[in-house]
Design a protein around this motif. Sequence first.
Motif, PDB file in Angstrom:
ATOM      1  N   UNK A   1      12.549  -2.921  -7.329  1.00 47.41           N
ATOM      2  CA  UNK A   1      11.239  -2.390  -6.936  1.00 47.41           C
ATOM      3  C   UNK A   1      10.585  -1.703  -8.120  1.00 47.41           C
ATOM      4  N   UNK A   2       9.260  -1.526  -7.998  1.00 44.80           N
ATOM      5  CA  UNK A   2       8.499  -0.907  -9.084  1.00 44.80           C
ATOM      6  C   UNK A   2       8.369   0.604  -8.889  1.00 44.80           C
ATOM      7  N   UNK A   3       7.634   1.023  -7.851  1.00 45.22           N
ATOM      8  CA  UNK A   3       7.390   2.458  -7.664  1.00 45.22           C
ATOM      9  C   UNK A   3       7.599   2.832  -6.195  1.00 45.22           C
ATOM     10  N   UNK A   4       8.293   3.923  -5.954  1.00 46.07           N
ATOM     11  CA  UNK A   4       8.460   4.506  -4.620  1.00 46.07           C
ATOM     12  C   UNK A   4       8.129   5.988  -4.724  1.00 46.07           C
ATOM     13  N   UNK A   5       7.209   6.447  -3.894  1.00 45.47           N
ATOM     14  CA  UNK A   5       6.783   7.850  -3.986  1.00 45.47           C
ATOM     15  C   UNK A   5       7.640   8.770  -3.119  1.00 45.47           C
TER      16      UNK A   5
ATOM     17  N   UNK B   1       3.244  -0.014  -5.465  1.00 48.61           N
ATOM     18  CA  UNK B   1       3.677   1.339  -5.133  1.00 48.61           C
ATOM     19  C   UNK B   1       3.761   1.463  -3.616  1.00 48.61           C
ATOM     20  N   UNK B   2       4.905   1.989  -3.123  1.00 47.57           N
ATOM     21  CA  UNK B   2       5.168   2.048  -1.696  1.00 47.57           C
ATOM     22  C   UNK B   2       5.746   3.415  -1.336  1.00 47.57           C
TER      23      UNK B   2
ATOM     24  N   UNK C   1       9.218   4.186 -11.141  1.00 48.15           N
ATOM     25  CA  UNK C   1       9.615   5.575 -10.888  1.00 48.15           C
ATOM     26  C   UNK C   1       9.995   5.746  -9.425  1.00 48.15           C
ATOM     27  N   UNK C   2      10.937   6.671  -9.170  1.00 44.97           N
ATOM     28  CA  UNK C   2      11.343   7.038  -7.820  1.00 44.97           C
ATOM     29  C   UNK C   2      11.912   8.456  -7.883  1.00 44.97           C
ATOM     30  N   UNK C   3      11.509   9.353  -6.960  1.00 40.47           N
ATOM     31  CA  UNK C   3      11.997  10.743  -7.046  1.00 40.47           C
ATOM     32  C   UNK C   3      13.421  10.922  -6.520  1.00 40.47           C
ATOM     33  N   UNK C   4      13.803  10.177  -5.469  1.00 36.25           N
ATOM     34  CA  UNK C   4      15.104  10.412  -4.824  1.00 36.25           C
ATOM     35  C   UNK C   4      15.707   9.100  -4.344  1.00 36.25           C
ATOM     36  N   UNK C   5      17.018   8.967  -4.548  1.00 36.52           N
ATOM     37  CA  UNK C   5      17.791   7.854  -3.988  1.00 36.52           C
ATOM     38  C   UNK C   5      18.953   8.457  -3.217  1.00 36.52           C
ATOM     39  N   UNK C   6      19.080   8.079  -1.949  1.00 28.86           N
ATOM     40  CA  UNK C   6      20.141   8.608  -1.080  1.00 28.86           C
ATOM     41  C   UNK C   6      21.082   7.473  -0.688  1.00 28.86           C
TER      42      UNK C   6
ATOM     43  N   UNK D   1       0.841  -1.189   0.000  1.00 28.65           N
ATOM     44  CA  UNK D   1       0.000   0.000   0.000  1.00 28.65           C
ATOM     45  C   UNK D   1       0.878   1.242   0.000  1.00 28.65           C
ATOM     46  N   UNK D   2       0.308   2.342  -0.434  1.00 29.51           N
ATOM     47  CA  UNK D   2       1.075   3.574  -0.602  1.00 29.51           C
ATOM     48  C   UNK D   2       1.649   4.085   0.709  1.00 29.51           C
ATOM     49  N   UNK D   3       0.994   3.841   1.824  1.00 27.83           N
ATOM     50  CA  UNK D   3       1.441   4.365   3.104  1.00 27.83           C
ATOM     51  C   UNK D   3       2.510   3.489   3.766  1.00 27.83           C
TER      52      UNK D   3
END
Length: 460
Positions: A368-372, A352-353, A390-395, A332-334
């Motif tokens: 992984x598929x999607x990380x918000x 999506x996680x 898709x993923x916005x940031x990887x640290x 789940x997204x949360x």
Amino acid sequence: MANMETLVQRLEKAVLRLETIQPSGGNEVGSSDEVAPYVEAFDELLAGPMATYYKLSIEIGGDVATHANMVNEALKFQRGFLVTASQCQQPPEAKLTALLQPLSNKILQIQEFREKNRGSKQFNHLSAISESIPGLGWLAITPKPGPYVKEMTDAAMFYTNRVLKEYKETNKKHVEWVKAYISFWSGLQAYIKANHTTGVSWNKSGQIATGSAPPSGGAPVPPPPGPPPALPPAVSSDDTEVSRTALFADLNKGADITSRLKHVPDANKTHKNPALKTSAGPFAPGPKPFKTATPTVKPAAKQEPPVLKLEGKKWVVEHQMNASNLVIQDTELRQVVYVYKCTQSTLTVKGKINSITIDNCKKMGLVFEHVVGIVEVINSKDVKIQVLGNVPTISVNKTDGCHIYLSKDSLACEIVSAKSSEMNILIPEKDDFVEYPVPEQFKSVWNGQKLATTVTEISS
């Protein structure tokens, strides 16, 4: 008019100082009418950057203000603990743990507040506080509390940089908030170096610290030292003179000095009678030959049982060994994923996680598929990450060896790295991936106005 504004500003600072350092009855560990110099130095730190941080947090409002009140309560307790340390001896470890338990609970409350408000618009502010607030636990660190605080400060930098990036051009108040907060931690490092270099400086002549405040009359006077050890009997000068005279008298006898020696017959001489060498006799055995110490083998570390389960909103993956088919689905997204101390394993996360964290892993693969939110890699070695969606940031922090395979949909991803090496980003081109190394060496030059940093040619 200008004088009136200056006076108002001074009054505001004085009020903020009282609000910040005034101890509350529930959190005070020790109290005294007079405080030690290092407690006064801590008060100055609270009245400086910490008061500025608190003032700006209240002005920003929302979750930031709520968080700041929690931080303020933790600092009140820390000041009370330092007052106790200045008046009391260090207690046994069990009692010290009990003394610090309220601070541990407050730190946990601050971190849980961030976890409960992941959807907050001020999430980066909350994360900066949550990641660094364990630094207040330096009270229990020996022998190097200063470096521990610096490590916690560095943990906040990722999120404070995001705050700066978001508000640098729109709201300077948030920029000043970041400066004040980081300034407090820098000041705390200097304070520890000056007053508590190897740990909290306890009062060796005070009573042993308990959960209550020390008596107002001061610490009891320590008992007087015991009597000195008895000295060996002195040798008189007359005895020394007699012994010296007897020695020279014997030496002056010449050959007669050996007249009192016992003659040894040939039958008792080993070089005349070799049989004596093999026979047992009343002789003490000679020294045994030297043997090198046998190295002690340390017992193998206890192998923890592998874990893959959902705890509330968190997927926990721990202590997996040689597991190549780990799969998390029905996400789940949360929800978030936390991977800890896994070796030579591969984890696939479907759907999506919210976020994924890899901590202290070796030879770990993640697909992984999607990380918000964000994918974080911390204190790991030889990690491979493949993004399918898709993923916005990887640290990536404190990691040696990290390969990141991006998808066509994730090419806009921001990759932030610190204290890491052997990093490579693989970009899809046609039917293959092209590898691009992340620079590790930089050159900084003062250009007259600011420090200009560029990648060195050897790294590019």
